[in-house]
Design an enzyme around this catalytic site. Structure first.
Site, PDB file in Angstrom:
ATOM      1  N   GLY A 306       1.139  -3.580   4.819  1.00  8.19           N
ATOM      2  CA  GLY A 306       0.124  -4.417   5.438  1.00  8.19           C
ATOM      3  C   GLY A 306      -1.042  -4.720   4.509  1.00  8.19           C
ATOM      4  O   GLY A 306      -0.875  -4.921   3.303  1.00  8.19           O
ATOM      5  N   SER A 307      -2.252  -4.699   5.041  1.00 11.58           N
ATOM      6  CA  SER A 307      -3.436  -5.171   4.324  1.00 11.58           C
ATOM      7  C   SER A 307      -3.823  -4.333   3.107  1.00 11.58           C
ATOM      8  O   SER A 307      -4.664  -4.751   2.312  1.00 11.58           O
ATOM      9  CB  SER A 307      -4.635  -5.244   5.275  1.00 11.58           C
ATOM     10  OG  SER A 307      -4.420  -6.246   6.251  1.00 11.58           O
TER      11      SER A 307
END
Length: 596
Positions: A306-307
Site C-alpha cells: 500500500g502507501s
C-alpha cells in the site's frame, strides 16, 4: 521312488540353507549400515539392544542471542539415576540430604524406571553447582549430577530460528557424502535450515551402560560417559537478536491482537535484526499447518504494502523535480479523477500529500515518472533496498554465496514490461497496489537506508559462529548491498517527509507525536482483493525509524488480511517505541543496540 523324493528334499534343503547363508552374509557383512530401503543401521540397532543410555546432549549446535543468552536450548544441572539401582544397595540417604528430595521419592522413581532418567516430575529437579560436586564426589554407580540440554519452554523468534526434524531422504540428498545416523536431526526451516551444515552433530554426549537379556548390567555396574572426540563441537550460532527485546515484541504482538502479521526491529548502526515476530505462532502439534499456525515467517514473505510504496515514488519525484512545493494536487479525487467520497482533503502540495497519504498525488506523479522513463520506479525501489533480497550473503568457509536466510522472498514493482508502460497500472503501482510487493524486512531496511542518508547495507540475523568454548569460528561482517545508491540530498528530503507524517496535525502518523523518541515514518493500508463476509481485507502498516535526529532503530509493524476498521498497528508501533525507551533508560539493564 523314495530316492528321488529324498534327493528333492535334499535339494530344497540345500537351497534354503543357501538363502539363509546369503541373508546372514547380507546382515553381517553387506548391509550392516543400510539395511532395507529404510536404511536401517544394524550395528546401531544391535548396540541399542544391548545397552541403555541417557543422552545428555544430541550434539546439534545451538542459537544464542547477541549477549550469549540461549534461544533454543538451555543446559540444566540435573540428577541422573539408572534403573539398576533398584537391584542394589545405594546411599539414597546422602543423595536425599544433598538434594532435599525424600528418600521415598528417590527409591520409588528408581523402582518404577525402565531406563535412565532425570529425577523430578513434571520438571527435573535443578541442582546447584555445589550440589553437583557433592553428588559426584560420592561416586555412586548409576548416580550422576550433570548438565543436560533441554528445549526452552518459550521459543522466541520461532519462525526466524526455524525447526528441525528427522527426514531420512532430505538428509541423504543434502549430505550424500557424510556418514550420518538416520536419526540425525536436520534443519527444515529458517536459520536451522540455512546454518544446518554447521549445526550437524559430531556425536551425542551420553551416559551408557550395557545390559543382559533381562536388563541387568553387564561387566559390573560401571556406567560409561561418551562424548564427541572433537572438543570444539557443538558450535553456537550467535544471532543479532536481543532476547529481552524479542520477548517484549512477542508479548506486545499478542496483546495487540496480531493474528497474521508481526514486527521487525533493526539496529540501524549495524543493520542487524534485534527482534522479529511473525504471527500466527507455530502449531507444535502440526508445524506445517499454515492456516492455524505454521512455520511461515511472514516478515520475509512478500506482501502488498500500500502507501508505504509512496516513499519510493517520492524519492524519484525529488530527483526529477516533481516535488515543487508550489504545485497543488486535488486530493478530493480518486486516482481515476472521480470524486472521493471517503477523503475530502482538498488541494494539497507535494509535502502535504505525503503527510496525509493522498492517492491522487502519487498516482499522478507515478504516471509522470513513467513518461520520463518507465524503469524509474523499479530503479528507485532498488536504490532504497526495498525489493530485496536484503539479508546477508557472501562467501565464507567452504560455502559459496552463503545466505543467512534461505527462505527470504524477493519483492517486485511490476510483473511485466507492458504493465510498467500502462498508465492505469502505473497509477495503481504509485499507491502501492497492483503487483508491487515487498517483505516487511525489506521495508524496515528501506527505512534504515533513508535514516543512514542513503547507504545500503545487508541485514544480518547472525554476527558469528562460535566454537563450544566461545572462541570464534567465523564472523559475518557488515557488508554493503550492491547496486546504485540514493543521493544524500534525496535521503535528507525523504527524512523530512517521513517526519512530516508525524508532526503534521493531519498526518497519518500524528498518533506518534508524544512518544519519548521522535519518530519518522509512513503508514500504509493496502487492499488485498480478498473479500470476507462482504468486507474487503487490508494489510495495515506503519514503518519508520527513531530517534529522528540521531537514528538508531528502524521498526515495522504490520497486520495482514484485516478489515479496514481493525486497529493494532499504530498502538503496537507506539508501545514498541515506549518499550525500547524504557528498556534503555532502566538503571538495572544496560542499553541495547547503539542508543545513547
Amino acid at each position: 521312488m523314495w530316492r528321488k523324493r529324498a534327493a528333492g528334499w535334499l535339494i530344497i534343503s540345500f537351497m534354503g540353507l543357501c538363502l539363509l547363508l546369503g541373508r546372514l552374509i547380507q546382515l553381517q557383512l553387506i548391509s550392516t549400515e543400510h539395511f532395507t530401503d529404510r536404511e536401517i543401521n544394524l550395528l546401531e540397532a544391535s548396540v541399542s539392544q544391548r545397552s541403555q543410555e541417557m543422552v545428555i546432549d544430541t550434539g546439534r549446535g545451538n542459537f544464542l542471542d547477541r549477549n550469549g543468552n540461549p534461544l533454543t536450548h538451555e543446559n540444566i544441572p540435573v540428577l541422573i539415576l539408572f534403573p539398576f539401582l533398584a537391584k542394589m544397595e545405594w546411599n539414597v540417604k546422602q543423595i536425599s540430604e544433598i538434594t532435599g528430595a525424600s528418600e521415598y521419592s528417590l527409591k520409588y522413581s528408581v523402582e518404577n524406571a525402565k531406563e535412565p532418567f532425570a529425577f523430578g516430575k513434571p520438571a527435573p529437579l535443578q541442582l546447584t553447582e555445589e550440589q553437583m560436586e557433592d553428588i559426584n564426589a560420592l561416586k555412586i554407580p548409576g548416580v550422576f549430577a550433570v548438565k543436560k540440554k533441554y528445549n526452552l519452554l518459550e521459543n522466541p523468534a520461532a519462525q526466524l530460528i526455524g525447526i528441525t526434524g528427522q527426514n531420512q531422504n532430505l538428509l541423504k540428498d543434502r549430505y550424500p557424502e557424510k556418514e550420518l545416523s538416520i536419526s540425525t536431526m536436520v534443519g527444515l526451516t529458517g536459520m536451522e535450515r540455512s546454518f544446518d551444515e554447521f549445526l550437524l552433530p559430531e556425536g551425542a554426549s551420553k551416559l551408557v551402560y550395557h545390559v543382559d537379556a533381562i536388563g541387568g548390567p553387564l561387566f559390573g555396574i560401571n556406567v560409561k560417559y561418551v562424548e564427541p572426540a572433537n572438543p570444539f563441537y557443538p558450535v553456537n550460532i550467535k544471532t543479532t537478536l536481543d532476547y529481552d527485546v524479542q520477548m517484549m515484541a512477542e508479548n506486545l504482538a499478542d496483546q495487540h491482537g496480531i493474528k497474521r502479521g508481526g514486527i521487525v526491529l533493526l539496529d540501524i548502526d549495524t543493520n542487524s535484526v534485534l527482534a522479529m515476530v511473525s504471527r500466527p505462532s507455530i502449531n507444535k502439534e502440526d508445524p506445517f499447518d499454515n492456516e492455524n499456525g505454521g512455520t511461515a515467517n511472514h516478515m520475509i514473505k512478500q506482501q502488498i504494502m500500500g502507501s508505504v510504496f509512496k516513499t519510493v515514488v517520492a524519492a524519484a519525484a525529488i530527483d526529477h523535480g516533481l516535488d515543487d512545493p508550489a504545485r497543488q494536487f486535488d486530493c478530493s479525487k480518486k486516482i481515476n479523477g472521480q470524486l472521493d467520497t471517503n477523503y475530502q482533503h482538498g488541494m494539497l502540495n507535494f509535502n502535504e500529500s505525503f503527510a496525509r497519504s493522498c492517492n491522487n498525488t502519487f498516482a499522478t506523479v507515478a504516471k509522470e515518472l513513467k513518461d520520463i522513463n518507465p524503469e524509474l520506479l523499479e530503479e528507485y525501489a532498488q536504490k532504497l533496498s526495498l525489493i530485496g533480497p536484503v539479508t546477508w550473503k557472501g562467501n565464507i568457509y567452504h560455502f559459496n554465496d552463503f545466505k543467512q536466510l534461505q527462505d527470504e522472498e524477493q519483492g517486485r514493482v511490476f510483473l511485466t514490461d507492458e504493465a510498467k508502460k500502462d498508465s492505469n497500472f502505473v497509477a495503481l503501482t504509485g499507491i502501492g497496489q497492483h503487483e508491487s510487493r515487498a517483505t516487511p524486512l525489506a521495508i524496515a531496511n528501506m527505512m534504515a537506508t533513508i535514516a543512514r542518508g542513503g547507504r545500503k547495507e545487508m541485514v544480518r540475523v547472525a554476527s558469528e559462529i562460535e566454537y563450544k568454548n566461545s572462541t570464534s569460528l567465523l564472523e559475518f561482517k557488515e557488508q554493503k548491498l550492491e547496486g546504485d545508491v540514493m543521493a544524500p540530498y534525496t535521503a535528507m528530503k525523504l527524512q523530512r517527509l517521513l517526519r512530516e507524517v508525524v508532526i503534521n496535525e493531519d498526518g497519518t502518523g500524528r498518533w506518534f507525536k508524544e512518544l519519548p523518541y521522535e519518530v519518522a515514518g509512513k503508514s500504509g493500508t493496502a487492499e488485498t482483493g480478498r473479500i470476507v463476509d462482504g468486507k474487503q481485507l487490508h494489510n495495515k502498516w506503519f514503518a519508520g525509524y527513531f530517534p529522528y535526529k540521531n537514528p538508531k532503530y528502524a521498526l515495522v509493524t504490520v497486520n495482514l488480511g484485516v478489515t479496514e476498521d481493525t486497529g493494532g498497528v499504530n498502538p503496537l508501533f507506539a508501545d514498541m517505541v515506549k518499550g525500547i525507551y524504557n528498556y534503555n533508560h532502566t538503571e538495572e539493564t544496560p542499553p541495547f543496540g547503539s542508543t545513547d
